[in-house]
Design an enzyme around this catalytic site. Structure first.
Site, short mmCIF file in Angstrom:
data_model
loop_
_atom_site.label_atom_id
_atom_site.label_comp_id
_atom_site.label_asym_id
_atom_site.label_seq_id
_atom_site.Cartn_x
_atom_site.Cartn_y
_atom_site.Cartn_z
N HIS A 102 0.85 -1.21 0.00
CA HIS A 102 0.00 0.00 0.00
C HIS A 102 0.88 1.25 0.00
CE1 HIS A 102 1.13 -0.44 4.22
NE2 HIS A 102 0.87 0.85 4.38
N ASP A 104 0.39 5.17 1.86
CA ASP A 104 -0.35 5.58 3.06
C ASP A 104 -1.45 6.60 2.73
OD1 ASP A 104 1.17 3.99 4.80
OD2 ASP A 104 2.71 5.54 5.03
N HIS A 254 4.70 0.12 0.15
CA HIS A 254 5.47 -0.65 1.13
C HIS A 254 4.59 -1.68 1.79
CE1 HIS A 254 3.74 2.89 3.12
NE2 HIS A 254 3.61 2.13 4.17
N ARG A 269 6.04 6.81 13.68
CA ARG A 269 6.03 7.43 12.35
C ARG A 269 5.47 8.84 12.42
NH1 ARG A 269 1.76 4.90 8.26
NH2 ARG A 269 0.59 6.85 8.33
FE LIG Z 1 1.99 2.16 5.62
#
Ligand SMILES: [Fe+2]
Length: 278
Positions: A102, A104, A254, A269
């Site tokens: 995917h 994000d 990723h 993140r």
């Molecule tokens: Fe992700």
């Protein structure tokens, strides 16, 4: 290939990915940052080792690329004054990792420019992350397929992720989306900084192709999802505590390799806001 004065850039694969040495992301001058930015455009995902960094330094590094994104459903550190952080945590009790390819937050009209991930805890082995170059995936298609895709728009939404009935990520501060959030994006987008074309559909958020019958859309998307998984377009990173990665969300996808779900793994993140794909 660009020549760099302030950083050492070591590509890790043919399609994308480079390890950057001689930097600490918490202490960057402008000239070094400019080279990191240039390296990101060139290599699409960058890796950094031994980054003993505070959350404030992590956010400050992300903000050099633009305003930070606040995730609509994941704000686990909000009460600690860090609503910008998404925490990805898994162990034997909560064996959830993002194991589908995917990019994000593509269910929003302006998906992120990119993300900066800091490894807090990693398994001794396993739990690597893979990235795939959507430039390379696009460029490997025939001219005929590229022409077919050129005029197409896809609908992205949260049906299979944040809105699904059994969506459970309370342990990482997640909440279910009560209403489906959706956005439309071109299937082939042009990178706003490099001008290169990249495939922009992903199996986590893309629901259908506009103007196609259900079976046509499903068949074409399934072909594209299989196509982007080719190892030829990928690189892989083995995490250690204080490793960091930054990827360009506009031209990569990723996924996590779900091969050691019993081991404790924690990633933090921050995500940089992007613009509307064209
Ligand atoms: Fe992700």
């Amino acid at each position: 290939m660009t020549t760099y004065q302030h950083i050492a850039v070591q590509p890790v694969a043919g399609a994308l990915g480079a390890e950057i040495q001689n930097v600490h992301l918490g202490r960057l001058d402008d000239a070094t940052f400019d080279e990191i930015h240039q390296a990101l455009l060139e290599h699409q995902v960058l890796f950094f080792r031994e980054q003993d960094i505070t959350r404030d330094q992590h956010k400050a590094f992300g903000r050099r690329f633009g305003a930070l994104h606040i995730h609509p459903f994941l704000q686990p550190l909000k009460d600690e004054g860090h609503p910008e952080f998404v925490v990805l945590e898994s162990d034997a009790k909560h064996p959830f990792v993002a194991e589908a390819w995917h990019s994000d937050v593509t269910f929003q009209a302006e998906p992120p420019l990119g993300s900066v991930l800091h490894c807090v805890a990693a398994p001794e082995h396993g739990g690597d992350t893979m990235w795939a170059s959507m430039y390379a995936a696009y460029e490997a298609l025939s001219d005929t397929m590229q022409r077919l895709l050129a005029g197409l728009t896809a609908i992205h939404d949260t049906t299979r992720t944040f809105s699904r009935d059994n969506y459970k990520t309370e342990h990482i501060g997640g909440k279910r989306a009560e209403q489906v959030v959706s956005a439309e994006h071109p299937i082939v987008r042009t990178h706003p900084e490099t001008g290169r074309k990249a495939l922009f559909v992903n199996s986590a958020f893309t629901e259908s192709i506009k103007g196609m019958k259900t079976a046509e859309s499903a068949a074409l998307l399934s072909f594209l999802y299989r196509h982007i998984e080719s190892p030829d377009f990928t690189c892989r990173f083995r995490w250690k505590p204080n490793s960091m990665a930054m990827w360009d969300n506009r031209c990569t996808q990723h996924r996590v390799v779900a091969d050691n779900l019993a081991a404790y793994r924690r990633m933090e993140r921050v995500t940089v806001m992007g613009d509307r794909p064209f």
